[in-house]
Design a protein around this motif. Structure first.
Motif, PDB file in Angstrom:
ATOM      1  N   ASP A  17       0.840  -1.211   0.000  1.00 22.96           N
ATOM      2  CA  ASP A  17       0.000   0.000   0.000  1.00 22.96           C
ATOM      3  C   ASP A  17       0.866   1.249   0.000  1.00 22.96           C
ATOM      4  OD1 ASP A  17      -2.242  -1.629   0.104  1.00 22.96           O
ATOM      5  OD2 ASP A  17      -2.624  -1.283   2.251  1.00 22.96           O
ATOM      6  N   VAL A  18       1.939   1.235   0.787  1.00 27.80           N
ATOM      7  CA  VAL A  18       2.851   2.381   0.848  1.00 27.80           C
ATOM      8  C   VAL A  18       3.482   2.606  -0.527  1.00 27.80           C
ATOM      9  CG1 VAL A  18       5.001   3.271   1.847  1.00 27.80           C
ATOM     10  CG2 VAL A  18       3.325   2.147   3.318  1.00 27.80           C
ATOM     11  N   ARG A  19       3.925   1.537  -1.153  1.00 32.42           N
ATOM     12  CA  ARG A  19       4.554   1.651  -2.476  1.00 32.42           C
ATOM     13  C   ARG A  19       3.557   2.212  -3.494  1.00 32.42           C
ATOM     14  NH1 ARG A  19       7.966   3.542  -5.158  1.00 32.42           N
ATOM     15  NH2 ARG A  19       8.528   2.582  -7.107  1.00 32.42           N
ATOM     16  N   ASN A  20       2.311   1.744  -3.452  1.00 34.94           N
ATOM     17  CA  ASN A  20       1.287   2.259  -4.365  1.00 34.94           C
ATOM     18  C   ASN A  20       1.055   3.746  -4.140  1.00 34.94           C
ATOM     19  OD1 ASN A  20       0.904  -0.218  -5.592  1.00 34.94           O
ATOM     20  ND2 ASN A  20      -0.781  -0.798  -4.241  1.00 34.94           N
ATOM     21  N   LYS A  21       1.064   4.174  -2.884  1.00 38.44           N
ATOM     22  CA  LYS A  21       0.890   5.591  -2.560  1.00 38.44           C
ATOM     23  C   LYS A  21       2.055   6.405  -3.122  1.00 38.44           C
ATOM     24  CE  LYS A  21      -1.221   8.922  -0.310  1.00 38.44           C
ATOM     25  NZ  LYS A  21      -2.568   9.364  -0.645  1.00 38.44           N
ATOM     26  N   GLU A  22       3.272   5.859  -3.017  1.00 38.45           N
ATOM     27  CA  GLU A  22       4.440   6.552  -3.552  1.00 38.45           C
ATOM     28  C   GLU A  22       4.340   6.708  -5.065  1.00 38.45           C
ATOM     29  OE1 GLU A  22       7.890   5.467  -0.304  1.00 38.45           O
ATOM     30  OE2 GLU A  22       7.648   4.123  -2.018  1.00 38.45           O
ATOM     31  N   ILE A  23       3.853   5.693  -5.734  1.00 40.66           N
ATOM     32  CA  ILE A  23       3.669   5.767  -7.189  1.00 40.66           C
ATOM     33  C   ILE A  23       2.638   6.847  -7.500  1.00 40.66           C
ATOM     34  CG2 ILE A  23       2.772   4.521  -9.196  1.00 40.66           C
ATOM     35  CD1 ILE A  23       4.057   1.968  -7.911  1.00 40.66           C
ATOM     36  N   GLU A  24       1.553   6.863  -6.746  1.00 40.08           N
ATOM     37  CA  GLU A  24       0.493   7.856  -6.925  1.00 40.08           C
ATOM     38  C   GLU A  24       1.020   9.282  -6.692  1.00 40.08           C
ATOM     39  OE1 GLU A  24      -3.249   9.191  -4.218  1.00 40.08           O
ATOM     40  OE2 GLU A  24      -3.083   7.036  -4.611  1.00 40.08           O
ATOM     41  N   LEU A  25       1.837   9.451  -5.641  1.00 44.33           N
ATOM     42  CA  LEU A  25       2.382  10.764  -5.303  1.00 44.33           C
ATOM     43  C   LEU A  25       3.535  11.182  -6.221  1.00 44.33           C
ATOM     44  CD1 LEU A  25       2.537  10.407  -1.406  1.00 44.33           C
ATOM     45  CD2 LEU A  25       0.911  11.807  -2.703  1.00 44.33           C
ATOM     46  N   GLY A  26       4.232  10.190  -6.772  1.00 43.92           N
ATOM     47  CA  GLY A  26       5.390  10.478  -7.603  1.00 43.92           C
ATOM     48  C   GLY A  26       6.607  10.864  -6.790  1.00 43.92           C
ATOM     49  N   ARG A  27       6.629  10.466  -5.525  1.00 44.31           N
ATOM     50  CA  ARG A  27       7.752  10.766  -4.629  1.00 44.31           C
ATOM     51  C   ARG A  27       7.775   9.759  -3.492  1.00 44.31           C
ATOM     52  NH1 ARG A  27       5.397  12.710  -0.089  1.00 44.31           N
ATOM     53  NH2 ARG A  27       3.511  13.955  -0.258  1.00 44.31           N
ATOM     54  N   GLU A  28       8.830   9.836  -2.697  1.00 39.98           N
ATOM     55  CA  GLU A  28       8.959   9.002  -1.499  1.00 39.98           C
ATOM     56  C   GLU A  28       7.884   9.394  -0.483  1.00 39.98           C
ATOM     57  OE1 GLU A  28      11.460   6.045   0.471  1.00 39.98           O
ATOM     58  OE2 GLU A  28      11.614   6.854  -1.539  1.00 39.98           O
ATOM     59  N   ALA A  29       7.277   8.416   0.159  1.00 39.30           N
ATOM     60  CA  ALA A  29       6.237   8.705   1.155  1.00 39.30           C
ATOM     61  C   ALA A  29       6.872   9.254   2.429  1.00 39.30           C
ATOM     62  CB  ALA A  29       5.443   7.441   1.473  1.00 39.30           C
ATOM     63  N   SER A  30       6.304  10.340   2.941  1.00 43.40           N
ATOM     64  CA  SER A  30       6.780  10.915   4.198  1.00 43.40           C
ATOM     65  C   SER A  30       6.163  10.139   5.363  1.00 43.40           C
ATOM     66  CB  SER A  30       6.376  12.382   4.289  1.00 43.40           C
ATOM     67  OG  SER A  30       4.966  12.490   4.413  1.00 43.40           O
ATOM     68  N   ASP A  31       6.650  10.411   6.566  1.00 42.35           N
ATOM     69  CA  ASP A  31       6.065   9.767   7.743  1.00 42.35           C
ATOM     70  C   ASP A  31       4.587  10.117   7.877  1.00 42.35           C
ATOM     71  OD1 ASP A  31       8.332   8.394   8.431  1.00 42.35           O
ATOM     72  OD2 ASP A  31       8.797   9.598  10.202  1.00 42.35           O
ATOM     73  N   ASP A  32       4.214  11.356   7.533  1.00 41.73           N
ATOM     74  CA  ASP A  32       2.800  11.757   7.587  1.00 41.73           C
ATOM     75  C   ASP A  32       1.961  10.948   6.599  1.00 41.73           C
ATOM     76  OD1 ASP A  32       3.220  13.593   9.597  1.00 41.73           O
ATOM     77  OD2 ASP A  32       3.327  15.320   8.244  1.00 41.73           O
ATOM     78  N   ASP A  33       2.512  10.723   5.402  1.00 42.56           N
ATOM     79  CA  ASP A  33       1.802   9.913   4.403  1.00 42.56           C
ATOM     80  C   ASP A  33       1.588   8.497   4.927  1.00 42.56           C
ATOM     81  OD1 ASP A  33       1.845  12.026   2.529  1.00 42.56           O
ATOM     82  OD2 ASP A  33       3.775  11.369   1.712  1.00 42.56           O
ATOM     83  N   VAL A  34       2.640   7.918   5.495  1.00 43.86           N
ATOM     84  CA  VAL A  34       2.561   6.542   6.006  1.00 43.86           C
ATOM     85  C   VAL A  34       1.596   6.464   7.186  1.00 43.86           C
ATOM     86  CG1 VAL A  34       3.860   4.612   6.986  1.00 43.86           C
ATOM     87  CG2 VAL A  34       4.869   5.977   5.157  1.00 43.86           C
ATOM     88  N   THR A  35       1.640   7.457   8.074  1.00 47.01           N
ATOM     89  CA  THR A  35       0.720   7.480   9.214  1.00 47.01           C
ATOM     90  C   THR A  35      -0.725   7.542   8.728  1.00 47.01           C
ATOM     91  OG1 THR A  35       2.365   8.555  10.605  1.00 47.01           O
ATOM     92  CG2 THR A  35       0.093   8.719  11.319  1.00 47.01           C
TER      93      THR A  35
END
Length: 146
Positions: A35-53
């Motif tokens: 799920d985190v990896r999919n979010k990173e693809i969606e965002l086009g960047r590395e997921a921040s701690d806030d994104d992961v939280t």
């Protein structure tokens, strides 16, 4: 010494779960890191701690909703599994806030000029994100405004 990110902590815990042969934890963390990896693809960047939280909060909510539906359908074994998965992810959230702390934030927002539920929620929600249930925040805000 650099502080580890939440994503790095999840990966380290996944590796430990694999070494311990902890099937439930391995399954939960593998799926969540996807799920985190999919979010990173969606965002086009590395997921921040806030994104992961935010993703952890959403995943827990989804599992609790599923558990409620399974319980209503009489499928307690599936309900228990969803609750166990939610409990595994709960440890990755920041410490929960108490009702008194949130009430103080709500009062501060009202004193700061928030006159309606929308204003209070807009002021307080970012401060409590992932640390206090949104439904409860709404209830407390309505009571404070009444």
């Amino acid at each position: 010494m650099s502080e580890t990110t939440l994503k790095e902590q999840l990966r380290a815990d996944l590796n430990q779960a694999r070494r311990d042969r902890d099937k439930l934890r391995t399954t939960v963390l593998t799926g969540f890191l996807a799920d985190v990896r999919n979010k990173e693809i969606e965002l086009g960047r590395e997921a921040s701690d806030d994104d992961v939280t935010g993703l952890v909060t959403t995943a827990i909510k989804r599992r609790r909703d599923s558990a409620d539906q399974f319980r209503a359908a009489g499928r307690t074994e599936l309900s228990d599994k969803e609750e166990q998965e939610a409990a595994q992810l709960q440890g990755y959230l920041p410490p929960a806030l108490g009702e008194a702390e949130v009430l103080a934030m709500i009062r501060a927002a009202i004193d700061g000029g928030a006159k309606d539920i929308g204003g209070v929620m807009k002021a307080v929600s970012p401060q409590v994100k992932g640390r206090f249930e949104g439904r409860e925040l709404n209830r407390l805000a309505r009571e404070a405004l009444a």
